[in-house]
Design an enzyme around this catalytic site. Structure first.
Site, PDB file in Angstrom:
ATOM      1  N   ASP A 114      44.831  48.799  43.845  1.00  0.00           N
ATOM      2  CA  ASP A 114      44.429  49.930  43.651  1.00  0.00           C
ATOM      3  C   ASP A 114      43.868  50.876  44.903  1.00  0.00           C
ATOM      4  O   ASP A 114      43.938  51.949  44.905  1.00  0.00           O
ATOM      5  CB  ASP A 114      43.119  49.841  42.536  1.00  0.00           C
ATOM      6  CG  ASP A 114      43.840  49.273  41.116  1.00  0.00           C
ATOM      7  OD1 ASP A 114      44.919  49.274  41.097  1.00  0.00           O
ATOM      8  OD2 ASP A 114      42.859  48.877  40.470  1.00  0.00           O
ATOM      9  N   GLU A 153      48.456  50.195  33.937  1.00  0.00           N
ATOM     10  CA  GLU A 153      47.267  49.666  34.049  1.00  0.00           C
ATOM     11  C   GLU A 153      46.460  50.073  32.863  1.00  0.00           C
ATOM     12  O   GLU A 153      46.995  50.558  32.023  1.00  0.00           O
ATOM     13  CB  GLU A 153      46.436  49.836  35.349  1.00  0.00           C
ATOM     14  CG  GLU A 153      46.940  49.305  36.461  1.00  0.00           C
ATOM     15  CD  GLU A 153      45.967  48.915  37.674  1.00  0.00           C
ATOM     16  OE1 GLU A 153      44.738  49.436  37.662  1.00  0.00           O
ATOM     17  OE2 GLU A 153      46.143  48.767  38.907  1.00  0.00           O
ATOM     18  N   HIS A 165      36.195  42.971  52.423  1.00  0.00           N
ATOM     19  CA  HIS A 165      36.147  43.751  51.259  1.00  0.00           C
ATOM     20  C   HIS A 165      35.873  42.710  50.007  1.00  0.00           C
ATOM     21  O   HIS A 165      36.281  42.901  49.000  1.00  0.00           O
ATOM     22  CB  HIS A 165      37.096  44.714  50.935  1.00  0.00           C
ATOM     23  CG  HIS A 165      36.782  46.249  51.410  1.00  0.00           C
ATOM     24  ND1 HIS A 165      36.080  46.190  52.596  1.00  0.00           N
ATOM     25  CD2 HIS A 165      36.712  47.461  51.046  1.00  0.00           C
ATOM     26  CE1 HIS A 165      35.756  47.448  52.953  1.00  0.00           C
ATOM     27  NE2 HIS A 165      36.132  48.385  51.994  1.00  0.00           N
TER      28      HIS A 165
HETATM   29  P1  FAD Z   1      38.466  40.047  53.545  1.00  0.00           P
HETATM   30  O1  FAD Z   1      37.371  40.233  52.776  1.00  0.00           O
HETATM   31  O2  FAD Z   1      37.883  40.302  55.022  1.00  0.00           O
HETATM   32  O3  FAD Z   1      39.047  38.479  53.739  1.00  0.00           O
HETATM   33  C1  FAD Z   1      39.012  37.837  52.279  1.00  0.00           C
HETATM   34  C2  FAD Z   1      39.349  36.326  52.489  1.00  0.00           C
HETATM   35  O4  FAD Z   1      40.780  36.166  53.197  1.00  0.00           O
HETATM   36  C3  FAD Z   1      38.384  35.623  53.398  1.00  0.00           C
HETATM   37  O5  FAD Z   1      38.165  34.350  53.031  1.00  0.00           O
HETATM   38  C4  FAD Z   1      38.877  35.785  54.778  1.00  0.00           C
HETATM   39  O6  FAD Z   1      38.648  34.710  55.657  1.00  0.00           O
HETATM   40  C5  FAD Z   1      40.488  35.685  54.514  1.00  0.00           C
HETATM   41  N1  FAD Z   1      41.316  36.522  55.263  1.00  0.00           N
HETATM   42  C6  FAD Z   1      41.204  37.454  55.850  1.00  0.00           C
HETATM   43  N2  FAD Z   1      42.219  37.915  56.485  1.00  0.00           N
HETATM   44  C7  FAD Z   1      42.981  36.855  56.627  1.00  0.00           C
HETATM   45  C8  FAD Z   1      44.099  36.578  57.199  1.00  0.00           C
HETATM   46  N3  FAD Z   1      44.867  37.579  58.079  1.00  0.00           N
HETATM   47  N4  FAD Z   1      44.809  35.495  57.042  1.00  0.00           N
HETATM   48  C9  FAD Z   1      44.089  34.477  56.101  1.00  0.00           C
HETATM   49  N5  FAD Z   1      43.032  34.585  55.500  1.00  0.00           N
HETATM   50  C10 FAD Z   1      42.435  35.919  55.558  1.00  0.00           C
HETATM   51  N6  FAD Z   1      42.587  42.997  44.959  1.00  0.00           N
HETATM   52  C11 FAD Z   1      43.553  43.168  44.235  1.00  0.00           C
HETATM   53  O7  FAD Z   1      44.228  42.201  44.185  1.00  0.00           O
HETATM   54  N7  FAD Z   1      44.013  44.421  43.538  1.00  0.00           N
HETATM   55  C12 FAD Z   1      43.017  45.632  43.572  1.00  0.00           C
HETATM   56  O8  FAD Z   1      43.335  46.389  42.803  1.00  0.00           O
HETATM   57  C13 FAD Z   1      41.895  45.348  44.204  1.00  0.00           C
HETATM   58  N8  FAD Z   1      41.067  46.360  44.505  1.00  0.00           N
HETATM   59  C14 FAD Z   1      40.017  46.483  45.052  1.00  0.00           C
HETATM   60  C15 FAD Z   1      39.079  47.469  45.287  1.00  0.00           C
HETATM   61  C16 FAD Z   1      38.309  47.723  46.207  1.00  0.00           C
HETATM   62  C17 FAD Z   1      37.274  48.620  46.500  1.00  0.00           C
HETATM   63  C18 FAD Z   1      37.684  46.468  46.852  1.00  0.00           C
HETATM   64  C19 FAD Z   1      36.382  46.398  47.711  1.00  0.00           C
HETATM   65  C20 FAD Z   1      38.432  45.146  46.620  1.00  0.00           C
HETATM   66  C21 FAD Z   1      39.649  45.234  45.973  1.00  0.00           C
HETATM   67  N9  FAD Z   1      40.596  44.155  45.896  1.00  0.00           N
HETATM   68  C22 FAD Z   1      41.571  44.093  44.930  1.00  0.00           C
HETATM   69  C23 FAD Z   1      40.140  42.548  46.207  1.00  0.00           C
HETATM   70  C24 FAD Z   1      40.710  42.674  47.645  1.00  0.00           C
HETATM   71  O9  FAD Z   1      42.147  42.358  47.460  1.00  0.00           O
HETATM   72  C25 FAD Z   1      40.075  41.320  48.272  1.00  0.00           C
HETATM   73  O10 FAD Z   1      38.681  41.314  48.365  1.00  0.00           O
HETATM   74  C26 FAD Z   1      40.790  41.119  49.639  1.00  0.00           C
HETATM   75  O11 FAD Z   1      40.195  39.891  50.217  1.00  0.00           O
HETATM   76  C27 FAD Z   1      40.210  42.318  50.585  1.00  0.00           C
HETATM   77  O12 FAD Z   1      40.829  42.393  51.958  1.00  0.00           O
HETATM   78  P2  FAD Z   1      40.146  42.404  52.980  1.00  0.00           P
HETATM   79  O13 FAD Z   1      41.003  42.749  54.111  1.00  0.00           O
HETATM   80  O14 FAD Z   1      38.934  43.069  53.077  1.00  0.00           O
HETATM   81  O15 FAD Z   1      39.620  40.838  53.211  1.00  0.00           O
END
Ligand code: FAD
Length: 532
Positions: A165, A281, A97
């Protein structure tokens, strides 16, 4: 017919993948002789699935995808790469994400972290501790969704204290950034609510770390953008979970009144009061989007939006601002008691008279509220579209200047699809030893704002226009000396990252040299393009 043919071909390709997979041209052949090799996939279907992310702004397929059965698999893969004469990049992927390719690994291997939580015969990867002898916590696998952590803790009457969120993100994904939301003003970001981590470093070592043990890795990994290791377990603090939530939005036409009230609501005095919001917020709705945007939303009815549009026209304001507040309560609190508390709180605020919008929902409905929006957007094909998002941290002393230059000038007549968040947090709740960065506050008394421009694009032209708009916002901040920091940052050069991390840069480079000297991990951020 072509769809049938495609699915037949993919079945054939998949069948050829059962074990072992076909070696990928760019990866060392002996990789496919390792113990974890049956869990590697090199077929186009598998690699295509992890070749972009929520943002759809970057596309690059890896050579292979690992579906690990245990953290040991992750460690073995990284060890193999680190000791190979031709090391290849490795990116853990949670939910994917991100929006700028941060979880991609072109030329290397993406680790599908979610696989760690699959498999019926594996030990549970979410374990709650609720003994009377110590504060409650949950040990959660880095691959777990926050929504699943909530599901596991609630039967104990407990829940994590800080939420993003959207809760269908992984623990490791948000802890690699910071994890911010409306509870952060009181408890700090998610990274400030973690007591211990298991991490697989860039040399393939499995380490446990905390404030007292391997503390450099602990502080480095929290907010560390996946640069020093893969988080495979996090120990997260819990609090007693409420049952229900009184959830309000209060409309403002004046940014000064809006920010003054937000800051009152997050002040330490206020936060420790019995009558206080548990979540604060805020949103900015551009006038054009009220006039031309959707006619109703999951929160506002069509009648609400038409009243708000009238308010915007009558006030001549370029935008309407909403404080979004939530008050938690227990099931046995009476409605009158909650009404009285809310009334006492609202009396202190200067929103537009009569513009209070209230909902009363369960705690789970509140935390999972974006899911409803996701479903709606999915139903009209508007979820899986490019998202050129820009998130900034702006210090309190410049937030009104930012508003003037961005919402009242650059975006004055714009009507981009998406939402704009704007809410303050207390810098004192962040632990500066962690990698995440906040703006230097100076005379700000330690408050800064998260401003999130969460755009959706429906055509390549939209993408270009929104990217130009984002660039103009960043340029405005530079011109006006608004020293903002990007959150979920995107920089295209190491110089950009050095500026981003500022005084923390030298420590970050040292940690990289110690824990991932070959610069294998999470290359999508482009922080360390070559070994250090
Ligand atoms: P990924 O996109 O899969 O990975 C993100 C990064 O972290 C990459 O560099 C990956 O290599 C690394 N990574 C993944 N897993 C690990 C692990 N286990 N150990 C070390 N590194 C790792 N963020 C906020 O803070 N607050 C919010 O309210 C918020 N709302 C959001 C709402 C939406 C709809 C979306 C799409 C995103 C939102 N985000 C928010 C952003 C979100 O926190 C980040 O994009 C987060 O990285 C998404 O987590 P993911 O599991 O999809 O990570």
């Amino acid at each position: 017919l072509s769809a049938l043919l495609a699915s037949f071909l993919s079945l054939v390709a998949g069948a050829g993948q059962l074990r072992p997979p076909l070696p990928a041209a760019c990866l060392p052949r002996d990789l496919f002789g390792q113990g974890f090799a049956p869990r590697l996939r090199t077929d186009r279907n598998s690699t295509a699935r992890v070749s972009t992310d929520f943002g759809q702004m970057v596309t690059a397929a890896p050579e292979a995808v690992l579906h690990p059965a245990s953290p040991g698999d992750v460690a073995a893969l990284i060890r193999f790469s680190a000791s190979s004469p031709a090391p290849f990049p490795v990116a853990p992927r949670g939910q994917g994400h991100s929006w700028r390719g941060q979880a991609l690994a072109p030329g290397g291997v993406v680790v599908d972290m979610r696989a760690l939580g699959r498999g019926r015969h594996r030990a549970p990867r979410i374990n709650v501790s609720s003994s009377a002898d110590e504060p409650p916590y949950v040990d959660a696998g880095g691959e777990q969704l926050w929504a699943d952590v909530l599901r596991a803790t609630l039967p104990h009457g407990l829940a994590p204290r800080v939420w993003t969120d959207y809760i269908r993100l992984t623990v490791g994904g948000t802890l690699s950034n910071a994890g911010i939301g409306g509870q952060a003003f009181r408890h700090g970001p998610q990274i400030a609510n973690v007591d211990e981590l298991d991490v697989v470093t860039g040399t393939g070592e499995m380490m446990t770390c905390s404030k007292n043990k391997n503390s450099d890795l602990f502080f480095g990994a929290l907010g560390g953008l996946g640069q020093f290791g893969v988080i495979t377990r996090a120990r997260i603090r819990l609090e007693r979970a409420p049952k229900r939530v009184r959830w309000v939005r209060l409309a403002y036409t004046d940014v000064v009144a809006f920010t003054k009230d937000q800051e009152l609501l997050i002040s330490d005095n206020q936060a420790s009061e019995v009558v206080a919001f548990d979540y604060v917020e805020g949103q900015v709705q551009l006038k054009q989007s009220l006039v031309k945007g959707p006619k109703s939303t999951p929160f506002f009815s069509a009648a609400d939006l038409s009243r708000l549009a009238k308010l915007a026209s009558m006030s001549g304001s370029a935008a309407i601002y909403y404080i979004e507040g939530a008050m938690y309560y227990a099931e046995d609190d009476t409605a009158t008691f909650v009404d009285q508390k809310m009334e006492a709180l609202l009396e202190q605020l200067s929103f537009e008279p009569g513009f209070v919008f209230t909902k009363d929902v369960t705690y789970v409905q509140f935390l999972d509220r974006v899911r409803e929006e996701e479903r709606e957007l999915q139903s009209v094909g508007a979820w899986e579209v490019p998202h050129p998002w820009l998130n900034l941290f702006v210090s309190r002393s410049r937030i009104v200047d930012f508003d003037n230059g961005v919402f009242k000038a650059l975006l004055k007549d714009a009507n981009p699809a998406g939402i704009i968040l704007m809410y303050p947090m207390n810098k004192g709740k962040w632990d500066d030893r962690m990698t995440a960065v906040t703006p230097t506050t100076g005379e700000d008394d330690g408050v800064f704002y998260a401003v999130s421009l969460l755009w959706s694009a429906f055509s390549p032209e939209d993408v270009h226009r929104l990217e130009r708009q984002n660039k103009a916002v960043l340029e405005f901040c530079v011109q006006e000396g608004i020293g903002c920091k990007q959150y979920l940052a995107h920089h295209t050069s190491q110089e950009g990252w050095q500026q981003h991390f500022g005084a923390k840069w030298s420590r970050i480079a040292e940690l990289k040299a110690k824990y991932d000297p070959q610069a294998l991990l999470s290359p999508g951020h482009r922080i360390f393009p070559k070994p250090v």
